[in-house]
Motif scaffolding. Structure first.
Motif, short mmCIF file in Angstrom:
data_model
loop_
_atom_site.label_atom_id
_atom_site.label_comp_id
_atom_site.label_asym_id
_atom_site.label_seq_id
_atom_site.Cartn_x
_atom_site.Cartn_y
_atom_site.Cartn_z
N GLN A 41 -9.87 2.71 -5.90
CA GLN A 41 -8.52 2.93 -5.39
C GLN A 41 -8.43 4.35 -4.86
O GLN A 41 -9.15 5.25 -5.31
CB GLN A 41 -7.49 2.72 -6.50
N ILE A 42 -7.54 4.56 -3.89
CA ILE A 42 -7.16 5.89 -3.42
C ILE A 42 -5.67 6.07 -3.67
O ILE A 42 -4.86 5.22 -3.28
CB ILE A 42 -7.50 6.10 -1.94
N ILE A 43 -5.33 7.17 -4.34
CA ILE A 43 -3.93 7.46 -4.65
C ILE A 43 -3.47 8.61 -3.76
O ILE A 43 -4.16 9.63 -3.62
CB ILE A 43 -3.76 7.85 -6.12
N ALA A 44 -2.29 8.44 -3.16
CA ALA A 44 -1.66 9.51 -2.39
C ALA A 44 -0.51 10.08 -3.21
O ALA A 44 0.29 9.32 -3.78
CB ALA A 44 -1.15 8.98 -1.05
N TYR A 45 -0.42 11.41 -3.26
CA TYR A 45 0.61 12.06 -4.07
C TYR A 45 1.34 13.11 -3.24
O TYR A 45 0.71 13.95 -2.58
CB TYR A 45 -0.03 12.72 -5.29
N ASP A 46 2.68 13.06 -3.31
CA ASP A 46 3.52 14.01 -2.60
C ASP A 46 4.05 15.05 -3.58
O ASP A 46 4.91 14.75 -4.41
CB ASP A 46 4.69 13.28 -1.94
N PRO A 47 3.55 16.29 -3.53
CA PRO A 47 4.01 17.31 -4.49
C PRO A 47 5.50 17.61 -4.38
O PRO A 47 6.13 17.98 -5.37
CB PRO A 47 3.17 18.54 -4.13
N ALA A 48 6.06 17.43 -3.19
CA ALA A 48 7.48 17.76 -3.00
C ALA A 48 8.38 16.83 -3.79
O ALA A 48 9.36 17.26 -4.42
CB ALA A 48 7.82 17.71 -1.52
N SER A 49 8.06 15.54 -3.78
CA SER A 49 8.91 14.56 -4.47
C SER A 49 8.35 14.13 -5.82
O SER A 49 9.07 13.53 -6.62
CB SER A 49 9.07 13.32 -3.59
N GLY A 50 7.07 14.42 -6.06
CA GLY A 50 6.44 13.96 -7.29
C GLY A 50 6.12 12.48 -7.27
O GLY A 50 5.87 11.88 -8.31
N ARG A 51 6.07 11.89 -6.07
CA ARG A 51 5.83 10.45 -5.93
C ARG A 51 4.37 10.19 -5.63
O ARG A 51 3.76 10.85 -4.79
CB ARG A 51 6.70 9.89 -4.81
N ALA A 52 3.81 9.20 -6.32
CA ALA A 52 2.43 8.78 -6.08
C ALA A 52 2.42 7.31 -5.69
O ALA A 52 3.23 6.52 -6.18
CB ALA A 52 1.58 8.99 -7.34
N LYS A 53 1.49 6.96 -4.81
CA LYS A 53 1.40 5.56 -4.42
C LYS A 53 -0.05 5.20 -4.10
O LYS A 53 -0.79 6.00 -3.52
CB LYS A 53 2.30 5.27 -3.21
N PRO A 54 -0.44 3.99 -4.48
CA PRO A 54 -1.79 3.52 -4.15
C PRO A 54 -1.90 3.17 -2.68
O PRO A 54 -0.95 2.66 -2.08
CB PRO A 54 -1.97 2.30 -5.05
N MET A 55 -3.06 3.43 -2.10
CA MET A 55 -3.29 3.18 -0.69
C MET A 55 -3.85 1.78 -0.42
O MET A 55 -3.89 1.35 0.73
CB MET A 55 -4.25 4.22 -0.13
N PHE A 56 -4.29 1.08 -1.47
CA PHE A 56 -4.90 -0.24 -1.26
C PHE A 56 -4.27 -1.27 -2.18
O PHE A 56 -3.95 -0.99 -3.33
CB PHE A 56 -6.41 -0.18 -1.49
N GLU A 57 -4.10 -2.47 -1.64
CA GLU A 57 -3.62 -3.59 -2.43
C GLU A 57 -4.71 -4.04 -3.39
O GLU A 57 -5.89 -3.74 -3.19
CB GLU A 57 -3.21 -4.76 -1.51
N GLU A 58 -4.29 -4.77 -4.42
CA GLU A 58 -5.25 -5.21 -5.43
C GLU A 58 -6.40 -6.01 -4.81
O GLU A 58 -7.56 -5.88 -5.23
CB GLU A 58 -4.55 -6.04 -6.50
N ALA A 59 -6.11 -6.82 -3.83
CA ALA A 59 -7.14 -7.66 -3.21
C ALA A 59 -8.16 -6.84 -2.43
O ALA A 59 -9.25 -7.33 -2.13
CB ALA A 59 -6.49 -8.70 -2.30
N GLU A 60 -7.81 -5.61 -2.08
CA GLU A 60 -8.71 -4.75 -1.30
C GLU A 60 -9.63 -3.91 -2.17
O GLU A 60 -10.54 -3.25 -1.66
CB GLU A 60 -7.89 -3.81 -0.41
N ARG A 61 -9.40 -3.92 -3.46
CA ARG A 61 -10.18 -3.08 -4.37
C ARG A 61 -11.49 -3.76 -4.74
O ARG A 61 -11.58 -4.98 -4.83
CB ARG A 61 -9.36 -2.78 -5.63
N GLU A 62 -12.53 -2.94 -4.97
CA GLU A 62 -13.84 -3.46 -5.36
C GLU A 62 -14.40 -2.62 -6.50
O GLU A 62 -13.99 -1.49 -6.72
CB GLU A 62 -14.81 -3.41 -4.17
N ARG A 63 -15.36 -3.23 -7.23
CA ARG A 63 -16.02 -2.47 -8.29
C ARG A 63 -16.79 -1.31 -7.67
O ARG A 63 -17.55 -1.48 -6.72
CB ARG A 63 -16.97 -3.36 -9.08
N GLY A 64 -16.59 -0.13 -8.21
CA GLY A 64 -17.22 1.06 -7.67
C GLY A 64 -16.19 2.15 -7.52
O GLY A 64 -15.12 2.11 -8.13
N SER A 65 -16.50 3.15 -6.70
CA SER A 65 -15.62 4.30 -6.55
C SER A 65 -15.21 4.51 -5.10
O SER A 65 -16.02 4.34 -4.18
CB SER A 65 -16.32 5.57 -7.07
#
Length: 658
Positions: free
Chosen positions: A213-237
């Motif tokens: 997964q890749i997480i995007a984080y906005d320091p201004a708002s303190g909001r984090a969101k994943p960049m990929f849906e569950e179906a797009e994720r794979e074992r690994g990094s």
């Protein structure tokens, strides 16, 4: 606990064991003794098994006088304990103890654009200033250690922490340290190896291993969101990097065949093929960070903590200069010991990867380069075997012949590489020499991100293998203890721990019986509800099985009737058993006498009543087992090899104990 790279690593000892290990330095000398030291009451210290430290991040830079220096995070069996500064021209070294509790070590570090060296481990963020030659900032942080670090366009230092994706930041100008909290939740331990900031201040980090997964984080708002849906994720990094154009690029899975994405202002855009790489130069990396370049163009060619040599080179002239340097430490993390066919006590040490042997007859040590981390050990006939992390390799050593460093698939080395078992077995947990004089069995946990390890059966005569996956043994579990049974049977005990960064799926560990000929299970059962691991097992003279669960319950099992005939909780009497990635809790002495190694001492089992008696409290923690030779029980305490001299009459059975 044991499987975590963070050592289990050490990386994964319990906090109690880590703290107990620290007290060894108050008892034992840090230098290799000329002769074994009598510690009293039957205990002897034979010295440090592997008297080296390991580098967990190296950078070339300059000090306040413009001198070329190398900065090195030092790690020994205690954890990250100091920063070493070496003058690259003279070899003069200075050592700065870390201003935080010793434990864990640096898994990521960064040399900032302002020439400050940062890391975060053991839940503490630190800044070292090579100009002032001192640590200039320390702050408690989110547990446990940074897996990735970066610097944004405003010079703010960012770190993302294992195991729950905590984010912290430090502004070197304002000296403001900020804890941004945990920003992504999973039911497994996360590894965040890559982090980057775009030019608008958004932070992105890639994580693994169960599902990328890749997480995007906005320091201004303190909001984090994943960049990929569950179906797009794979074992690994997942992977990210900062480009000179101000944007961040990455992949959902770090793989040359996978799609690339552009990330900016918290949004993603699929671009397909790999972009032209214009990576912004930031001096950061994992524990393997080695920044070689000095500002004037010269380079560190090599820095060797074993030989204590530093070599620099001028690429323009190809002239090299070698200097010697010194440092102090308390020896490497040692995995355990066993008796080899040549009558020595042998084993492996980690960081750096070394193999050692101790000949008690002449008080002589041998210390050699090792082919990885020698987790599990056993011997059969005139050969000694190593189960090696990573890649689940099996090596065969002939102690009667010269040591020739192992190379994969190359004949003539000693130890000889036999096979590798990853991803089915990646971190070996047990080696068993089956009493048919030809079969070596290896078990362990699987590759990073996987759940459920298998079994390797190596045939010495045919020089061939059978490798079973967890689906042929106990699904979603790994075997941690193995015992040979009569009539061609095998007894195994499992652990529910997954591979490093994997998802734990099983609710309780099991014991099983396998037919060696068919490699089929004949029976399996969770003998004790809620138990997570059958830490170690051995067979008594009567054929009954003695075992330990979760380091705290002793039991006796009848493998014929498949019944528990005795059980006893041991923590209130003896504390926890010793432990390592391949636990060697049980030691078989003369005439089949059975001993158990607990952190605080040695316990003997009465074979009739099954009562347990502490026969000797150790003057230093027993950190790893354990074998018997010539009237002594040998074990590891910290980095030292210790032994206990058993009573002359080993048939003596102590009175029913406490």
């Amino acid at each position: 606990m044991r499987r975590n790279e963070c050592c289990k690593s050490i990386f994964n000892r319990s906090q109690e064991l880590i703290m107990l290990s620290l007290c060894i330095t108050l008892i034992l000398s840090v230098s290799l003794p000329v002769a074994s030291q009598d510690l009293g009451k039957g205990f002897f210290d034979h010295g440090i098994a592997s008297p080296h430290s390991s580098a967990k991040g190296i950078v070339a830079t300059v000090d306040g006088k413009g001198h070329h220096i190398a900065l090195v995070w030092l790690f020994d069996h205690r954890g990250g304990y100091a920063l070493l500064m070496i003058d690259a021209e003279t070899g003069k070294s200075e050592q700065f103890p870390v201003p935080i509790p010793v434990g864990d070590y640096s898994y990521s570090s960064i040399l900032s654009s302002k020439n400050k060296f940062y890391t975060l481990f053991n839940s503490h963020f630190v800044e070292f200033d090579p100009i002032k030659k001192k640590f200039t900032f320390t702050k408690n942080s989110l547990p446990q250690m940074a897996m990735g670090m970066t610097e944004d366009d405003q010079g703010v230092i960012w770190a993302v922490t294992y195991p729950n994706s905590g984010l912290v930041s430090f502004n070197p100008n304002t000296r403001e340290y900020k804890d941004h909290g945990y920003v992504y939740k999973q039911n497994w331990l996360q590894y965040q190896r890559f982090i980057a900031a775009d030019d608008t201040g958004w932070i992105y980090f890639g994580l693994g291993f169960t599902a990328s997964q890749i997480i995007a984080y906005d320091p201004a708002s303190g909001r984090a969101k994943p960049m990929f849906e569950e179906a797009e994720r794979e074992r690994g990094s997942a992977y990210v990097y900062r480009d000179l154009n101000g944007k961040v690029y990455g992949q959902a899975l770090q793989d040359s065949s996978k799609d690339w994405y552009e990330f900016y202002k918290g949004n993603r855009r699929k671009i397909g093929k790999q972009p032209t790489l214009n990576i912004k130069p930031i001096i950061t990396g994992t524990q393997n960070l080695f920044h070689r370049d000095f500002p004037d163009g010269r380079k560190i060619r090599s820095l060797d903590l074993v030989e204590r040599k530093l070599v620099i080179e001028d690429p323009k002239t190809a002239i090299k200069k070698e200097v010697s340097f010194e440092y102090t430490g308390d020896g490497s993390w040692t995995m355990g010991v066993g008796v080899s066919p040549d009558g020595t006590i042998s084993g492996g040490a980690s960081f750096p990867m070394r193999a050692f042997s101790y000949d008690a007859r002449i008080n002589k040590w041998a210390n050699r380069e090792a082919f990885g981390q020698f987790n599990a050990i056993t011997h059969q006939g005139d050969r000694f075997y190593f189960g090696v992390y990573p890649n689940g390799s099996l090596l065969e050593w002939d102690p009667s012949k010269p040591w020739i460093n192992t190379q994969k698939n190359k004949a003539g080395t000693n130890p000889l590489f036999l096979t590798a078992c990853t991803p089915t077995i990646h971190r070996p947990g047990r080696l068993l020499a089956y009493p048919d004089d030809k079969t070596i069995i290896m078990s362990g946990t699987p590759e990073y991100g996987y759940t459920g390890g298998g079994l390797l059966f190596w045939d010495r005569e045919k020089k061939d293998r059978i490798l079973l996956t967890d689906t042929s043994v106990i699904i979603d579990q790994s075997t941690i203890s193995l015992v040979p049974l009569a009539k061609g049977l095998l007894l195994g005990g499992t652990t529910t721990e997954p591979g490093t960064g994997g998802e734990k799926k099983a609710k309780e560990a099991e014991v099983y019986i396998m037919d060696m000929a068919s490699k089929k299970l004949l029976w399996h059962k969770a003998l004790f509800p809620g138990v997570q691991e059958y830490t170690d097992m051995t067979v008594g003279k009567s054929g009954l099985i003695y075992g330990i669960t979760d380091r705290k319950k002793f039991f006796v099992f009848d493998p014929v009737k498949k019944l528990i005939v005795h059980e006893k909780e041991t923590t209130s009497y003896f504390g926890l058993t010793t432990y390592e990635q391949s636990p060697r809790v049980f030691v078989r002495g003369k005439d089949g006498a059975i001993y158990l190694l607990f952190v605080k001492g040695i316990v003997k089992v009465n074979p009739v009543s099954f009562e347990m008696t502490m026969i000797a409290e150790s003057p230093a923690p027993i950190d790893a087992g354990g074998d018997y030779l010539d009237g002594r029980i040998y074990f590891i305490s910290g980095s030292h090899l210790l032994s206990y001299v058993l009573p002359v009459n080993e048939n003596y059975q102590p009175a029913a104990g406490k």
